[in-house]
Each structure stands twice: as C-alpha cells, then as structure tokens.
Design an enzyme around this catalytic site. Structure first.
Site, PDB file in Angstrom:
ATOM      1  CE  LYS A 112      -4.024  -2.251   0.802  1.00 10.59           C
ATOM      2  NZ  LYS A 112      -3.651  -3.670   0.903  1.00 10.59           N
TER       3      LYS A 112
HETATM    4  C1  LIG Z   1      -4.276  -4.821   0.448  1.00  6.53           C
HETATM    5  C2  LIG Z   1      -3.456  -6.030   0.369  1.00  6.53           C
HETATM    6  C3  LIG Z   1      -3.724  -7.040  -0.566  1.00  6.53           C
HETATM    7  C4  LIG Z   1      -4.897  -6.969  -1.492  1.00  6.53           C
HETATM    8  O1  LIG Z   1      -4.754  -5.963  -2.467  1.00  6.53           O
HETATM    9  P1  LIG Z   1      -6.019  -5.446  -3.278  1.00  6.53           P
HETATM   10  O2  LIG Z   1      -5.535  -4.331  -4.086  1.00  6.53           O
HETATM   11  O3  LIG Z   1      -7.014  -5.014  -2.225  1.00  6.53           O
HETATM   12  O4  LIG Z   1      -6.535  -6.593  -4.062  1.00  6.53           O
HETATM   13  C5  LIG Z   1      -2.874  -8.118  -0.606  1.00  6.53           C
HETATM   14  N1  LIG Z   1      -1.837  -8.237   0.246  1.00  6.53           N
HETATM   15  C6  LIG Z   1      -1.551  -7.290   1.155  1.00  6.53           C
HETATM   16  C7  LIG Z   1      -0.403  -7.491   2.068  1.00  6.53           C
HETATM   17  C8  LIG Z   1      -2.341  -6.158   1.249  1.00  6.53           C
HETATM   18  O5  LIG Z   1      -2.041  -5.218   2.166  1.00  6.53           O
END
Ligand SMILES: *Cc1c(COP(=O)(O)O)cnc(C)c1O
Length: 495
Positions: A112
């Site tokens: 993120k």
């Molecule tokens: C948010 C997240 C995901 C999922 O990603 P999306 O874009 O919501 O599909 C997968 N792994 C981790 C560690 C995340 O923080």
C-alpha cells in the site's frame, strides 16, 4: 491526448484527473475510470535503463494529464525517497523459478505504501490546482494495511485530516499496533465492531450521504478517500508492473516484447486491476493470475460468472485479503460490459440488494486474460515452509497465497512463461503466522521475540517500521459500532 475520468454508474460529465482524485468516489456512488487507457509511449528497451522514479513519471503522466510535468515530478520525488529502504524502491527477487516483486520496502512494509506515499502529494496538488480552500478529510476503511500506510502518508500534512476505520478483531497484532500508535494531531484511528466489508460499506455510505456532505462543506470540510477506489491510488500501482518488466529486460531474463505473467494476491481487486491497466497500455502481459485466500469469492466468480458474497466470512492468516466485496471489480465489470453504465449499475444494485449478480455470457468471454485460483490456510502455510526450506526465502502470508496459486497454475497448465508474483507485504508484518508455518515450536514465543527470531532465520534486518512500534505507546483507543461511524466523524471534526 487528455484522459478524463467518468463514473462507472452514470453518463454524467467526465472530470479531470485532479478532480477525480479530490472526489475519490463519483457523486452517483460509481467509481471513476479513465475514458480510455493511454498507450505506453516509449520503447520497452528504454524501460530497462530507467529507475523507479523515471518509470513512475512515464506512466503517471499518461493518466494524470492535467498535472504539469513539474507538479508530477515533484510528487514523485517526494514520495519515492529515503522512506524506502532500497534504492530500487521495488526490487525483483528470484526464488525457485519465480520473480517476487517486493513491494514492501516503504515506511509501513506493505505494498500500500507504493501508492499511499504519493497520494497525499497528488491530493494536495489537486486541491491547489482546483483552488480548494476546504480542509480535506480522508475517510478510510482498512483490512489492516491501507490504514497504516494512509496514516503515515497523511500525518501532519497541512490542509488534511484522516480517519481510519479498521475491524477491531480482524487485523494482525502488528497491524493494529502500527495503527494505534500513529502520531499526528490530524489523525484518528477507530476499531469497529464488524468486519472489513462493514467498514468499507460504512465509509461508502458516509461518502454518498449528500446532506452530510453539504453540511461539511458549509463548515469548510470536504471528504476524499485513500482507498483503492480513488484513482490516485490505482495509477501509481500501474507503475511497478511496468518497472518490473524493465528490470526483467535489464537482467536479461526476457527478450524485448516477450510476454510475462503476473500473479497478484487479491482482496479489493485494486492491485490486479492496476496490472490489467498495465496490460491494456501495451505492456506484454499474458495471464493475470488472481489469487484468493479462503474468502474465494473472486475464484468462484472467474469460474462461474456469478459474483456471490452470500457466504461465511472467514478470518485467515492473510487478513488484508479477507474481503467479500471487491470494490475495484466494478471497474472491470464496467469495462467488460462495454462501458455500459446502466448494465453495470444494475449489477451493483443487485450486489447491494441481494448480495450477488451474474454477468452475461458475452461479458464472460472477455475475461480470458484472467485466471482465478485460491489457496487454503494449510496450503498457504505449507508454501511458506516449502520456500524457506528450499532456499531460505521467507514469504509473508499474502504473498504465499499468490505463490501457492502460481504453482498450482503451472501444474495445471504447463505454462512456463516468466512470472512476476506481487509480493505485497514483509513477513515481519505477519510474523506469528509466518513463524508458525515454518515451525509449530514458535507458538509459545512473544511477538517481538518472534520478530528477532525471524530476522535471524531469514537473514534480514528487522525493518524500521517494526523497530518503531516495539516501544511506541498507544495513542488511539476509540471503538464504535458500525452505525456510529458517522457520529465519530462528526465528533472528530468538532461539528
Ligand atoms: C491490500 C493487500 C492485498 C490486497 O490488495 P487489493 O488491491 O485489495 O486486491 C494483498 N496483500 C496485502 C499485504 C495487502 O495489504
């Protein structure tokens, strides 16, 4: 050519990129989508020589066409700096025949950060461009990782406030500690009594509450979103797929123009949608492999064409993927519906009313780029243990889901295309689950003892993000019921 953004649910007038970023969600509750996907305008071989920031500029300038070169470069340089613990920003790591694109070298050690380190700058630049004087209030629902990354990005950013709602019993201990120790007087962190879907639905409801929105405007506030429904989250995520391709070329792992597959551990469908956009821009991607955990609503969707959230919500060791309503799928549905806002709107209404919808045969035929797979808890743990045993590389639980699905895919199809697995979190973020997968004997250890043990096993220094919370004190302890979310926001803003 200018890219404008329109809503997936109406024929309303399209807006400029900066306006879409400011709003987050369209007024009609739809998501903003580009009116066309721009094509990459440089040769692939040029990519190989570019660093992360250069690639980011080349990609983002094509989507954010109302930003000046100076504005965009400034945002990029502020975002992708020493906050990342490696010059490469998103290094590729080869292990047992697959390439792990490590997206966890930013300040909160999850992918993120890739988008949330730049979003505050995109947002404040957008506000300036549009002569917005209001204070911008970021409302965010998190399944664990978005919350901290958004808090880190927006803490003490002038002209903004940020409220994060997380499921009180649905995140890892380290994820929770990272959030509740967040400093910054413009921040608020609230644990809700519900799951992530409840948090996300609650936030969307506040967004689409017109009366509340107007009341806020009257008091000098306006909402925006740091969730992946914001196009300002999605566009920066396109960049690392393009960057990964350049790195594979630079390392001589592929020939120019050769296709690669991409494997993405998926929850809200943002990350994999970004890969789909990269492919649509002309990046040579073959399959988009969508990996789910036991909440395998997406796997079932790709199998049957029916999206059905009516099922038991499972808490797994990959909590950031414990999601039954994948918001960003709407952007794909809209696309395969031939950009038919009415048809898309009907399906989304059916999802909120009956909890499900079914796509048409014609739409289904347009999903050929995708492959859905899933891994259960046991398989996920076994994948962590296997890779560690074979080469000493330790995956986090989310990446392990993807890695496991990738192996199953190869076994099933015999496809030997070079594959990039999006490695979405550092194992240090999910230490307990990771260590338990490696050996049951670790169960008795304390959280931070485990951290040190993991560091020893993996031969990796404990990341700064973890050192920071070892001793940090809790500054947020607010909890609320789902139907109290709006009141909490009111209270925080003092209105
Ligand atoms: C948010 C997240 C995901 C999922 O990603 P999306 O874009 O919501 O599909 C997968 N792994 C981790 C560690 C995340 O923080």
């Amino acid at each position: 050519m200018e890219v404008l953004y329109k809503s997936t649910r109406s024929k309303g007038d399209p807006v400029k990129a900066s306006q879409a970023i400011l709003k987050g969600l369209a007024d009609d509750g739809g998501l903003f989508v580009p009116d066309h996907i721009p094509a990459l305008d440089m040769g692939l071989s040029e990519l190989a020589a570019m660093d992360y920031r250069q690639v980011a500029y080349e990609v983002m300038k094509l989507f954010l066409t109302d930003f000046t070169e100076e504005e965009l470069r400034d945002c990029i340089h502020r975002a992708y700096d020493e906050k990342f613990d490696t010059e490469a920003i998103a290094p590729l790591r080869e292990a047992r025949g697959a390439f792990y694109l490590e997206l966890f070298h930013g300040s909160t050690i999850a992918f993120k950060d890739m988008a949330l380190s730049i979003l505050p700058y995109l947002l404040t630049t957008s506000a300036r461009k549009n002569h917005i004087e209001n204070e911008i209030v970021i409302l965010t629902a998190t399944s664990g990782d978005t919350g901290k990354a958004a808090l880190a990005g927006f803490a003490d950013v002038e002209g903004t406030r940020i409220v994060v709602f997380y499921p009180k019993s649905g995140v890892s201990p380290i994820q929770e500690k990272q959030m509740v120790t967040q400093k910054g007087k413009n921040t608020l962190v609230v644990g809700i009594h519900g799951n992530f879907d409840d948090a996300q639905t609650g936030v969307k409801r506040i967004f689409s509450d017109k009366a509340f929105g107007e009341e806020l405007l009257g008091k000098g506030f306006q909402f925006s979103s740091a969730n992946s429904i914001n196009i300002g989250r999605l566009v920066p995520q396109v960049c690392y797929y393009v960057y990964a391709y350049g790195q594979l070329l630079a390392q001589g792992k592929i020939a120019e123009g050769e296709r690669i597959n991409v494997v993405v551990p998926t929850g809200n469908f943002g990350n994999i949608l970004a890969a789909y956009y990269a492919k649509s821009m002309g990046l040579p991607i073959g399959k988009l492999i969508c990996a789910s955990n036991e909440n395998k609503v997406l796997y079932d969707f790709f199998q049957t064409g029916v999206y059905d959230r009516n099922r038991e919500f499972k808490l797994t060791s990959s909590p950031s993927m414990d999601i039954l309503i994948s918001s960003n799928l709407e952007r794909l549905i809209y696309r395969i519906a031939g950009e038919d806002a009415v048809l898309n709107g009907e399906m989304m209404a059916s999802l909120s009313g009956r909890g499900k919808y079914e796509i048409t045969e014609e739409m289904k035929n347009k999903l050929g780029d995708f492959y859905g797979g899933y891994a259960d808890e046991e398989e996920t743990g076994a994948e962590i243990a296997r890779l560690y045993g074979e080469c000493g590389y330790v995956l986090d639980t989310h990446t392990a889901v993807a890695s496991c699905v990738y192996r199953k895919y190869v076994k099933e199809t015999g496809d030997s295309t070079v594959s990039v697995i999006a490695s979405t979190a550092s194992p240090f973020k999910f230490t307990r689950s990771v260590m338990n997968a490696i050996d049951g004997k670790y169960d008795a250890m304390e959280d931070f003892e485990l951290v040190d043990e993991l560091s020893r096993l993996a031969g990796v220094k404990v990341p700064g993000a973890i050192e920071e919370i070892r001793t940090a004190s809790v500054v947020h302890d607010r909890q609320c019921q789902v139907d109290e979310m709006k009141d909490v926001v009111r209270e925080f803003l003092g209105i």
